[in-house]
Write an enzyme that holds these catalytic residues in place. Sequence first.
Site, mmCIF file in Angstrom:
data_model
loop_
_atom_site.group_PDB
_atom_site.id
_atom_site.type_symbol
_atom_site.label_atom_id
_atom_site.label_comp_id
_atom_site.label_asym_id
_atom_site.label_seq_id
_atom_site.Cartn_x
_atom_site.Cartn_y
_atom_site.Cartn_z
ATOM 1 N N GLU B 56 -40.870 -64.197 91.747
ATOM 2 C CA GLU B 56 -40.662 -64.122 90.298
ATOM 3 C C GLU B 56 -39.517 -63.198 89.914
ATOM 4 O OE1 GLU B 56 -43.572 -63.531 91.839
ATOM 5 O OE2 GLU B 56 -44.729 -65.343 91.365
ATOM 6 N N ASP B 115 -60.776 -68.183 88.421
ATOM 7 C CA ASP B 115 -59.841 -67.463 89.300
ATOM 8 C C ASP B 115 -60.003 -65.944 89.190
ATOM 9 O OD1 ASP B 115 -58.771 -69.602 90.572
ATOM 10 O OD2 ASP B 115 -56.900 -69.652 89.434
#
Lengths: 314, 320
Positions: B56, B115
């Site tokens: 990223e 998650d």
Amino acid sequence: MKTVLSLELSLINYSVKGLGYGANLLMVRLGCKGEGEVFHSDELVARLRRIALQLRRDVLKMTTKAGSGHPGGSLSAADIITALYFHHLRHDPKNPKWEDRDRFILSKGHSCPVLYAALARCGYFPVEELWRLRKIGSMLQGHPDMLKTPGVEASTGNLGQGLSIGIGMALAARLDGKDYRVYVMLGDGELDEGQVWEAAMAASHFRLNNITAIVDYNGLQLDGFTEDIMSLEPLAEKWRAFGWHTIEIDGHNMRQILDALDMAVMVKGKPTAIIAHTVKGKGVSFMENRVEFHGKALTEEQLRKALEELRWEG
Amino acid sequence: MREKAYTRDAYGRTLIELGRIRKEIVVLDADLSTSTRTAWFGREFPDRFFNFGVAEANMMSAAAGLASSGKIPFVSTFAVFATGRAYNQYRTSIAYPNLNVKIVATHSGISVGEDGPTHFCIEDIAIMRALPNTTVLVPADAVETEAAVKASVDHYGPVYIRLSRPKLPVIYEEGYRWRGEKLTFRIGGSVTLREGEDVTLVASGLMVSRALDAAEALAREGIEAAVIDLYSIKPIDRETLTEAARRTGAIVTCEEHNVCGGVGSAVAEVLVETVPVPMEMVGVKDTFAESGSMEDLLTKYGLTSKDIVEAAKRVIKRKS
């Protein structure tokens, strides 16, 4: 013009003065066949060396006037910055936003004094601005600011980001069918940042042959020698493993710098990394290889001594 | 019962629509393009789509280089990575030089669900709105997402758009209309969805439909609540908020974000300077939460319409 009639590769063994180690230099001699001339004339090399000397003097004067800044890494980068701005780069100081210009990003943004000196001496802004470095209201910030300073291509200084920014520019060039090139100078300490290696991976993945990374390998970072703080070796092998054409040069030998920059233009299908072995504080005896001049300006007395050493001797 | 739709689907469709007319749009993703729906753009315009892998920081700075070369990069990944893994890259390479980069982050808040907290992002609004030059938008549904993405392209400068993982109830009618009336998405604007005199519910994102439900429940008890969809957190609609405080004298903010630094804080920053009135903040109460189904999480961590109703009643009691 970078038109070259022939390309001759020769493997030259050299050792870097002062550091006491040898290295294999894959050097390109760019010459006009038949005449056997050296592509870069002695006159050019002498002219660039003179300019580099001027930039070194500027760096020391401006940081002492500012009372702070990073002179050590500016001096190690001075010869390469000179070769770029006064010969190699395609740029126009009167038109800093020219779309087809080559881009140079100083990822080791703390060395901006030498970049500012080069930009001023090229004509991007008046030389007098240099003496307002780091002062309130100045166009010359402590680290590069692309909005304030004409000729600065990216706002850098938080290390590790310049090569990624360069990848974005190189991708844009490809999308637009433009032939400008992107040059990114990184510090050796900066290579500790993981993002540099993310970028190294991406540049070869995208097969960007229009980007050149130049490592100012002066062997020192803020806290000490790079090999003590976080070892980089084997550095050239790392860049090669990441898919880069990798050249090692003496970063203070003007002819080697010019040759390496030209060679990077010739490489197809992959990016080129130039590992430039340099000396921090290069040119001033009491600054060379001394970590304390990473981020400290000279006193008036030290400046006077330094300027005495930085005189043209041909 | 409202229909539901993915805001990220709307994003993926809108990107393709914009990509056809704005050739300078390029899209960057970090190995999540299937989830963020940028893969759809990639299939349509492979030359203008760049997958940076799970990196990223590199992606964010590369967007800066593309923007400074005249492109309009859309950068997408999950909110926790966009604002967490690449914070300094966004701050220094993009926000500081005010570059024209659009960051569209999906999977914000705790509605990510199973998650769990590593992948939740309850701090992104606080992070991004603290940065100068940055516009922060939080659309309430798929229709408003399309409007937000289009508005971001017409605005020069960095924009952060916060989207969700799950399908969200569709509030607006097609073409961005509310009860037949055509709306204009304005950076710095808001939509007053319901008028009321007793209290104002100021909501953003997934909480807007819940605020509407809460207003209906309050109405059944004789309490008239105004509802504002505050889709632009920065810049913020000072006039509408100030007028609402003046008129109703009590505010409840509703956000799927930590109450530290988020929508409630942004609204409070305005009202303390204009019309200070009692406020209650419905949001995540400074905890990382846990894994679970979206509905179980929103219930356990106090983000239901019932929580809004109770907050409204509390704040009305505090009116002088």
